[in-house]
Design a protein around this motif. Structure first.
Motif, PDB file in Angstrom:
ATOM      1  N   PRO A   1      11.232  66.649  20.618  1.00 25.80           N
ATOM      2  CA  PRO A   1      11.732  65.450  21.294  1.00 25.80           C
ATOM      3  C   PRO A   1      11.355  64.158  20.563  1.00 25.80           C
ATOM      4  O   PRO A   1      11.866  63.090  20.900  1.00 25.80           O
ATOM      5  N   ASP A   2      10.485  64.244  19.550  1.00 24.95           N
ATOM      6  CA  ASP A   2       9.877  63.044  18.968  1.00 24.95           C
ATOM      7  C   ASP A   2      10.605  62.503  17.739  1.00 24.95           C
ATOM      8  O   ASP A   2      10.125  61.579  17.101  1.00 24.95           O
ATOM      9  N   ARG A   3      11.737  63.085  17.384  1.00 25.33           N
ATOM     10  CA  ARG A   3      12.452  62.587  16.209  1.00 25.33           C
ATOM     11  C   ARG A   3      13.655  61.766  16.668  1.00 25.33           C
ATOM     12  O   ARG A   3      13.960  61.715  17.855  1.00 25.33           O
ATOM     13  N   SER A   4      14.365  61.145  15.722  1.00 24.31           N
ATOM     14  CA  SER A   4      15.573  60.420  16.095  1.00 24.31           C
ATOM     15  C   SER A   4      16.635  61.451  16.475  1.00 24.31           C
ATOM     16  O   SER A   4      16.662  62.562  15.957  1.00 24.31           O
ATOM     17  N   ALA A   5      17.488  61.072  17.412  1.00 19.91           N
ATOM     18  CA  ALA A   5      18.374  62.042  18.057  1.00 19.91           C
ATOM     19  C   ALA A   5      19.581  62.397  17.200  1.00 19.91           C
ATOM     20  O   ALA A   5      20.082  61.589  16.420  1.00 19.91           O
ATOM     21  N   ASP A   6      20.028  63.646  17.362  1.00 15.65           N
ATOM     22  CA  ASP A   6      21.369  64.020  16.924  1.00 15.65           C
ATOM     23  C   ASP A   6      21.961  64.964  17.964  1.00 15.65           C
ATOM     24  O   ASP A   6      21.282  65.377  18.899  1.00 15.65           O
ATOM     25  N   GLY A   7      23.263  65.250  17.793  1.00 13.04           N
ATOM     26  CA  GLY A   7      23.925  66.091  18.780  1.00 13.04           C
ATOM     27  C   GLY A   7      25.417  66.108  18.563  1.00 13.04           C
ATOM     28  O   GLY A   7      25.890  65.916  17.435  1.00 13.04           O
TER      29      GLY A   7
END
Ligand code: GTP
Ligand code: NA
Ligand code: MG
Length: 291
Positions: free
Chosen positions: A181-187
């Motif tokens: 959960p601690d990284r920059s998001a992707d999806g």
């Protein structure tokens, strides 16, 4: 890398099956089991993705897939972003062409299937027939010694829903689903539309990391600063972690379902990336036939 901090995350469950076998009805019925459903009289809008919170605090993320054959590519993508496929088969209709197609997508993506035999309230429903038809497509249910769970449900009469949720949680436990959960998001973009008042509204599913208000996001060939994050009850969120579906406002245009999104470090990088993608698209469309 192996030093990454990994937390358990909710399973992402895609509902698949033949047209009119009750996918959306089943999703609506499952949503009513959410401990927050009906709270504050909030109007739930119809989006193709939402999260159910159970009494014990566990969460399950559900994605709907349209039943029409024209949407088979989105169904194929759905199988790729999902941990578990719930295959809805109407007990009075049995295995049909799009049931078989869904089985193929799930198998190709190596995603476990849970069968929900729906419309059990109908007198003509025959789960034994469904079991035999599934066997012809190499889906062997537990009662025959296989490893596929089969649950009898009725979206209309709201029966079997707890059994189905239990089956999902059991399968999720086996899969041991974790994300950082601690990284920059992707999806991935689930659906997107242009709203008169709000501009581009995109429903995205966060895969890794935590998406935050104010993040700069690139989605397909669109980009923007996330102005607002909303859940399916239209509640404003500050952030959305792994396996959370969320509506985002602030993109400069409407991305396509299935587009990947990622947070980037600044606006210059976002511009650079989207311009590159637009150029690629243009070059592809101008390429001579056979090139
Ligand atoms: P598409 O998205 O168009 O593929 O359909 P769907 O699979 O989402 O089915 P939907 O939920 O729209 O339901 C199709 C029809 O079946 C509707 O008329 C529902 O009311 C009915 N239906 C769904 N579930 C049940 C059920 O458990 N029992 C009965 N009797 N009818 C049901
Ligand atoms: Na329908
Ligand atoms: Mg539907």
């Amino acid at each position: 890398d192996h030093d990454e901090h990994m937390d358990l995350r909710p399973p992402v469950v895609t509902i698949m099956g033949h047209v009119d076998h009750g996918k959306t009805s089943l999703l609506d019925a499952l949503r009513s089991t959410d401990v927050a459903a009906g709270e504050a009289g909030g109007i739930t809008q119809h989006i193709g993705a939402y999260q159910v919170r159970l009494k014990d605090g566990q969460r399950v993320t559900f994605l709907d897939t349209p039943g029409h054959a024209a949407f088979s590519s989105m169904r194929a993508r759905g199988a790729n972003i999902t941990d578990i496929v719930v295959l809805v088969v109407a007990g009075d209709d049995g295995v049909m062409p799009q049931t078989i197609e869904a089985i193929k997508h799930a198998k190709a993506a190596e995603v476990p299937i849970i069968v929900a035999v729906n419309k059990m309230d109908k007198p003509g429903s025959d789960p034994t027939r469904v079991v035999n038809e599934l066997l012809q497509h190499e889906i062997v249910v537990e009662s025959l010694g296989g490893d596929t769970q089969l649950i009898e449900v009725s979206a209309k009469a709201r029966t079997g829903l707890d059994n189905l949720l239990e089956a999902i949680l059991l399968q999720a436990e086996v899969l041991d689903l974790k994300a950082n959960p601690d990284r920059s998001a992707d999806g991935v973009v689930i659906e997107a539309k242009l709203d008169k008042g709000r501009g581009a509204v995109s429903t995205v599913l966060v895969n890794r990391g935590t998406l935050k208000r104010g993040d700069i996001v690139v989605a397909g060939s669109q980009w923007g600063k996330v102005r607002a994050l909303l859940n399916e009850r239209n509640e404003q969120l500050q952030e959305a972690g792994p396996a959370t579906p969320v509506e985002i406002l602030g993109l400069d245009g409407v991305p396509s379902p299935g587009d990947a999104f990622a947070v980037v470090e600044n606006e210059a990088r976002a511009r650079e990336l989207t311009e590159y993608r637009i150029r690629l698209k243009r070059e592809k469309s101008m390429a001579p036939v056979g090139a």
